[in-house]
Design an enzyme around this catalytic site. Structure first.
Site: not given
Length: 365
Positions: A240, A237, A75
């Site tokens: 990230h 979050d 990611s």
């Protein structure tokens, strides 16, 4: 055991099949396993909407031949959490390469949200079909949060780099970031994550260099800068990066990707001792890079020899950051003015149309 010895042991375990667990300790492994499960619950499930796909052409109007750039990993490579394609690492790196190399760039993304090092093999399969000139890999964070044995993690990365280099591709690996800054991992166990991720980063460095790639330490991207401004550089979050965080990440990768392509300014041709640049044995260089984030390592020769009594000779570089280039959106129209895009593979999923990165991943990371 010294940090250098631990890094070498993990790398050796990956290359020769050892377990590698003793370098961290069975008790440490068990504690981190429990803490990682808790952190993943706090972080929450993966967003249903995948990150914007930055695949396409950059540097419209610039001369050819076009640089073929492959982006692999998890990611952090895909740009999880941002809404605009211009904010993704891929778009920013491709835009920077086009600007500073003064060439068109064709970027193909193969990164997948939630990917671990064991997923690299499938990504490399797809990347090799476009015959990339340079590949950038960002992987390892999910191996820590999912408590993959370090030796297994490094082995998969080593194999992927070996295949890309054998195909004539330059490889730049952003090593595992310092996960000790992640807010959902509470102290004192946060320090365990820091120790684990730094040892993996050092072992990744050794393995990548021995396969002919180069590495860039990303500790400063998820390290002091993030700790000082978590609201700015972390996404909602708190795991990230935000758009600003991805921009900082891309700014570290661009100079090393340019160096891999041979696009190095004259003033960077010679090592600069006053900037801490030097030639060191591989294990010493790997540990120093982890402790000095933003450091690039690449193999070199002394008196015509690549190895000394302590292993490979390595150039330790602190490349000057370039002026930040705003990320562009890819321009598919450029394909009509140069090398055509391969038509038999889908951007992230591989051969003919397949699932998107968001659909393919069930775990966050």
């Amino acid at each position: 055991m010294s940090k250098a010895a631990a890094a070498r042991k993990l790398a050796a375990a990956a290359l020769y099949g050892g377990g590698g667990l003793s370098a961290l300790g069975a008790g440490l492994y068990g504690v981190l396993t429990a803490e990682a499960k808790l952190a993943r619950r706090i972080i929450g499930p993966t967003l249903e909407e995948p990150p914007p796909d930055a695949t396409g052409w950059y540097g419209r109007g610039r001369p050819g031949p076009a640089i073929r750039l492959a982006l692999l990993g998890d990611s952090s490579a895909a740009g999880y959490g941002v809404e605009r394609v211009e904010e993704t690492p891929g778009a920013m790196v491709a835009s920077g390469l086009a600007e500073y190399a003064d060439r068109r760039v064709y970027l193909r993304e193969f990164c997948v949200v939630g990917a671990k090092s064991s997923d690299l093999a499938a990504q490399v399969d797809r990347a090799l079909l476009i015959e990339p000139e340079v590949a950038v890999i960002l992987i390892g964070g999910n191996d820590v949060t999912h408590t993959v044995l370090p030796s297994q993690s490094v082995r998969h990365l080593s194999e992927g780099v070996r295949r890309l280099v054998a195909a004539g591709c330059e490889v730049v690996v952003g090593t595992c970031p310092d996960l000790g800054t992640i807010q959902p991992i509470a102290p004192p166990l946060r320090q365990i994550a820091r120790t684990w991720s730094r040892r993996i980063a050092a072992a990744q460095t050794i393995a990548v260099l021995e396969e002919g790639g180069r590495t860039v330490s990303l500790g400063s991207i998820l390290g002091p800068e993030f700790a000082a401004a978590p609201a700015l550089l972390f996404g909602p979050d708190q795991f990230h990066p935000s758009a600003a965080g991805y921009r900082a990440l891309a700014n570290v990768l661009i100079p090393s990707a340019l160096a891999a392509l041979g696009e190095v300014p004259d003033h960077e041709a010679v090592l600069e001792a006053y900037r801490g640049e030097a030639v060191l044995p591989i294990t010493r260089a790997a540990v120093q890079a982890v402790n000095e984030p933003g450091t690039e390592l690449d193999g070199t020769e002394i008196a015509g020899r690549r190895t000394g009594v302590r292993g490979l000779w390595v150039e330790l570089r602190h490349r000057r950051r370039r002026a930040q280039i705003p990320g562009e959106a890819p321009d598919d129209a450029d394909a009509q003015n140069g090398v055509e895009e391969p038509t038999n593979i889908d951007s992230r999923s591989g051969f003919e149309a397949g699932p998107s990165s968001g659909e393919a991943a069930q775990a966050s990371g």
